[in-house]
Design a protein around this motif. Structure first.
Motif, mmCIF file in Angstrom:
data_model
loop_
_atom_site.group_PDB
_atom_site.id
_atom_site.type_symbol
_atom_site.label_atom_id
_atom_site.label_comp_id
_atom_site.label_asym_id
_atom_site.label_seq_id
_atom_site.Cartn_x
_atom_site.Cartn_y
_atom_site.Cartn_z
ATOM 1 N N ARG A 144 -48.857 -3.976 -16.947
ATOM 2 C CA ARG A 144 -49.447 -3.655 -15.485
ATOM 3 C C ARG A 144 -48.826 -2.391 -14.885
ATOM 4 N NH1 ARG A 144 -50.191 -9.621 -13.062
ATOM 5 N NH2 ARG A 144 -51.930 -10.306 -14.310
ATOM 6 N N ASP A 145 -47.446 -2.279 -14.838
ATOM 7 C CA ASP A 145 -46.891 -1.363 -14.034
ATOM 8 C C ASP A 145 -45.618 -0.809 -14.955
ATOM 9 O OD1 ASP A 145 -45.941 0.335 -12.186
ATOM 10 O OD2 ASP A 145 -45.403 -0.925 -10.621
ATOM 11 N N PRO A 146 -46.006 -0.068 -15.735
ATOM 12 C CA PRO A 146 -44.968 0.358 -16.767
ATOM 13 C C PRO A 146 -43.672 1.285 -16.094
ATOM 14 C CG PRO A 146 -46.991 1.506 -17.184
ATOM 15 C CD PRO A 146 -47.108 0.477 -16.308
ATOM 16 N N VAL A 147 -44.034 2.181 -15.091
ATOM 17 C CA VAL A 147 -43.079 2.765 -14.613
ATOM 18 C C VAL A 147 -41.963 1.886 -13.760
ATOM 19 C CG1 VAL A 147 -42.605 4.522 -12.969
ATOM 20 C CG2 VAL A 147 -44.600 4.844 -14.277
ATOM 21 N N ARG A 148 -42.425 0.684 -13.021
ATOM 22 C CA ARG A 148 -41.635 0.065 -12.195
ATOM 23 C C ARG A 148 -40.909 -0.713 -13.392
ATOM 24 N NH1 ARG A 148 -42.982 -5.211 -9.428
ATOM 25 N NH2 ARG A 148 -40.971 -5.475 -8.015
ATOM 26 N N SER A 149 -41.396 -1.131 -14.253
ATOM 27 C CA SER A 149 -40.700 -1.984 -15.381
ATOM 28 C C SER A 149 -39.648 -1.077 -15.940
ATOM 29 C CB SER A 149 -41.694 -2.627 -16.559
ATOM 30 O OG SER A 149 -42.642 -3.344 -15.800
ATOM 31 N N LEU A 150 -40.071 -0.017 -16.471
ATOM 32 C CA LEU A 150 -38.800 0.972 -17.111
ATOM 33 C C LEU A 150 -37.532 1.067 -16.053
ATOM 34 C CD1 LEU A 150 -41.154 3.539 -19.040
ATOM 35 C CD2 LEU A 150 -39.316 1.960 -19.859
ATOM 36 N N LEU A 151 -38.090 1.436 -14.830
ATOM 37 C CA LEU A 151 -36.909 1.411 -13.666
ATOM 38 C C LEU A 151 -36.119 0.363 -13.625
ATOM 39 C CD1 LEU A 151 -38.811 3.452 -11.025
ATOM 40 C CD2 LEU A 151 -36.891 4.416 -12.425
ATOM 41 N N LEU A 152 -36.874 -0.788 -13.617
ATOM 42 C CA LEU A 152 -36.057 -2.077 -13.377
ATOM 43 C C LEU A 152 -35.062 -2.130 -14.688
ATOM 44 C CD1 LEU A 152 -35.441 -4.634 -11.957
ATOM 45 C CD2 LEU A 152 -37.383 -5.945 -13.187
ATOM 46 N N ALA A 153 -35.632 -1.899 -15.773
ATOM 47 C CA ALA A 153 -34.887 -2.017 -17.337
ATOM 48 C C ALA A 153 -33.697 -1.073 -17.277
ATOM 49 C CB ALA A 153 -35.746 -2.125 -18.448
ATOM 50 N N GLY A 154 -33.855 0.056 -16.770
ATOM 51 C CA GLY A 154 -33.029 1.152 -16.847
ATOM 52 C C GLY A 154 -31.714 0.722 -15.712
ATOM 53 N N VAL A 155 -32.271 0.413 -14.633
ATOM 54 C CA VAL A 155 -31.076 0.070 -13.471
ATOM 55 C C VAL A 155 -30.201 -1.194 -14.198
ATOM 56 C CG1 VAL A 155 -30.778 -1.172 -11.226
ATOM 57 C CG2 VAL A 155 -32.535 0.929 -11.725
ATOM 58 N N GLY A 156 -31.006 -2.243 -14.799
ATOM 59 C CA GLY A 156 -30.080 -3.270 -15.237
ATOM 60 C C GLY A 156 -29.167 -2.830 -16.402
ATOM 61 N N VAL A 158 -27.902 0.279 -16.838
ATOM 62 C CA VAL A 158 -26.833 1.139 -16.140
ATOM 63 C C VAL A 158 -25.768 0.247 -15.280
ATOM 64 C CG1 VAL A 158 -26.508 2.855 -14.208
ATOM 65 C CG2 VAL A 158 -28.285 3.276 -15.910
ATOM 66 N N THR A 159 -26.530 -0.761 -14.904
ATOM 67 C CA THR A 159 -25.406 -1.564 -14.150
ATOM 68 C C THR A 159 -24.441 -2.237 -15.277
ATOM 69 O OG1 THR A 159 -27.194 -1.979 -12.371
ATOM 70 C CG2 THR A 159 -25.143 -3.672 -12.830
ATOM 71 N N TRP A 160 -25.234 -2.697 -16.381
ATOM 72 C CA TRP A 160 -24.267 -3.270 -17.185
ATOM 73 C C TRP A 160 -23.120 -2.379 -17.909
ATOM 74 C CZ3 TRP A 160 -23.886 -8.413 -19.103
ATOM 75 C CH2 TRP A 160 -23.295 -8.431 -20.217
ATOM 76 N N VAL A 161 -23.867 -1.190 -18.158
ATOM 77 C CA VAL A 161 -22.792 -0.115 -18.685
ATOM 78 C C VAL A 161 -21.654 0.257 -17.929
ATOM 79 C CG1 VAL A 161 -22.725 2.173 -19.774
ATOM 80 C CG2 VAL A 161 -24.388 0.759 -20.525
ATOM 81 N N LEU A 162 -22.196 0.652 -16.564
ATOM 82 C CA LEU A 162 -20.896 0.776 -15.842
ATOM 83 C C LEU A 162 -19.980 -0.158 -15.458
ATOM 84 C CD1 LEU A 162 -22.888 2.518 -12.572
ATOM 85 C CD2 LEU A 162 -21.225 3.405 -14.316
ATOM 86 N N ALA A 163 -20.318 -1.593 -15.554
ATOM 87 C CA ALA A 163 -19.579 -2.941 -15.334
ATOM 88 C C ALA A 163 -18.678 -3.345 -16.581
ATOM 89 C CB ALA A 163 -20.470 -3.958 -14.850
ATOM 90 N N PHE A 164 -19.360 -3.249 -17.806
ATOM 91 C CA PHE A 164 -18.795 -3.741 -19.152
ATOM 92 C C PHE A 164 -18.722 -2.963 -20.171
ATOM 93 C CE2 PHE A 164 -20.976 -7.107 -16.474
ATOM 94 C CZ PHE A 164 -19.915 -7.698 -16.027
ATOM 95 N N GLY A 165 -19.434 -1.808 -20.060
ATOM 96 C CA GLY A 165 -19.321 -0.926 -21.183
ATOM 97 C C GLY A 165 -20.435 -0.996 -22.179
ATOM 98 N N ARG A 166 -20.611 -0.118 -23.194
ATOM 99 C CA ARG A 166 -21.666 -0.387 -24.088
ATOM 100 C C ARG A 166 -21.239 -1.560 -24.987
ATOM 101 N NH1 ARG A 166 -23.390 5.891 -25.013
ATOM 102 N NH2 ARG A 166 -24.140 6.254 -23.022
ATOM 103 N N LEU A 167 -22.332 -2.125 -25.595
ATOM 104 C CA LEU A 167 -22.249 -3.394 -26.415
ATOM 105 C C LEU A 167 -22.279 -2.556 -27.847
ATOM 106 C CD1 LEU A 167 -24.177 -6.281 -25.091
ATOM 107 C CD2 LEU A 167 -21.836 -5.797 -24.932
#
Length: 172
Positions: A144-156, A158-167
């Protein structure tokens, strides 16, 4: 006039005050926790091919360890203890913020379940169903709203990488 010797990042062994990165995984010892390759540490003291490090232990705090100098690579000369501690404190604040951001939906789900049912009985049975339903809702939202979903996934991400590093990827 006093001449000071220039500290080379490439040709010198670690000195007190340097920030180093571990170049290999170090298994846990009798008095040492397991350390992963890429961990950042501050050199506190050196003696006979060994260095005493203060390693960023994540949310557990800083850990003092003694390792061989050949297991370290200088990445920043003369960092200083105070600067290393400030950087570690900032990284821990980011980790705590990311942990809160990632745990908030789960806490909200548990609270909603508790208010709806009046108890926590059956929560573990309902949790996998709710996770699948949530994944389905995210897919519908992505259609329904691909831009918003991509932004949400991207922020999630980035949050994970900043906090815990890349898996699945070693830090070099």
């Amino acid at each position: 006039m006093e001449m000071t010797r220039m500290h080379s990042l490439f040709l010198s062994s670690p000195r007190p005050g340097d920030t180093v990165r571990l170049v290999c995984d170090l298994p846990a010892g009798l008095l040492r926790p397991a350390l992963s390759e890429g961990s950042r540490a501050l050199v506190v003291a050196t003696s006979w091919g060994h260095v005493e490090l203060v390693v960023d232990g994540g949310l557990a705090g800083m850990v003092r360890v003694d390792v061989s100098a050949r297991n370290c690579r200088v990445i920043e000369a003369d960092t200083g203890a105070e600067r290393f501690r400030r950087r570690t404190a900032l990284r821990n604040a980011v980790r705590i913020g990311a942990l809160i951001a990632l745990a908030a939906p789960f806490v909200q789900f548990v609270a909603s379940y508790w208010f709806a049912t009046g108890s926590l009985d059956g929560l573990l049975e309902y949790l996998p169903l709710a996770a699948l339903e949530s994944a389905g809702d995210f897919l519908v939202s992505a259609l329904r709203d691909p831009v918003r979903s991509l932004l949400l996934a991207g922020v999630g991400w980035v949050t994970w990488v900043l906090a815990f590093g890349r898996l699945g990827r070693r830090k070099r």
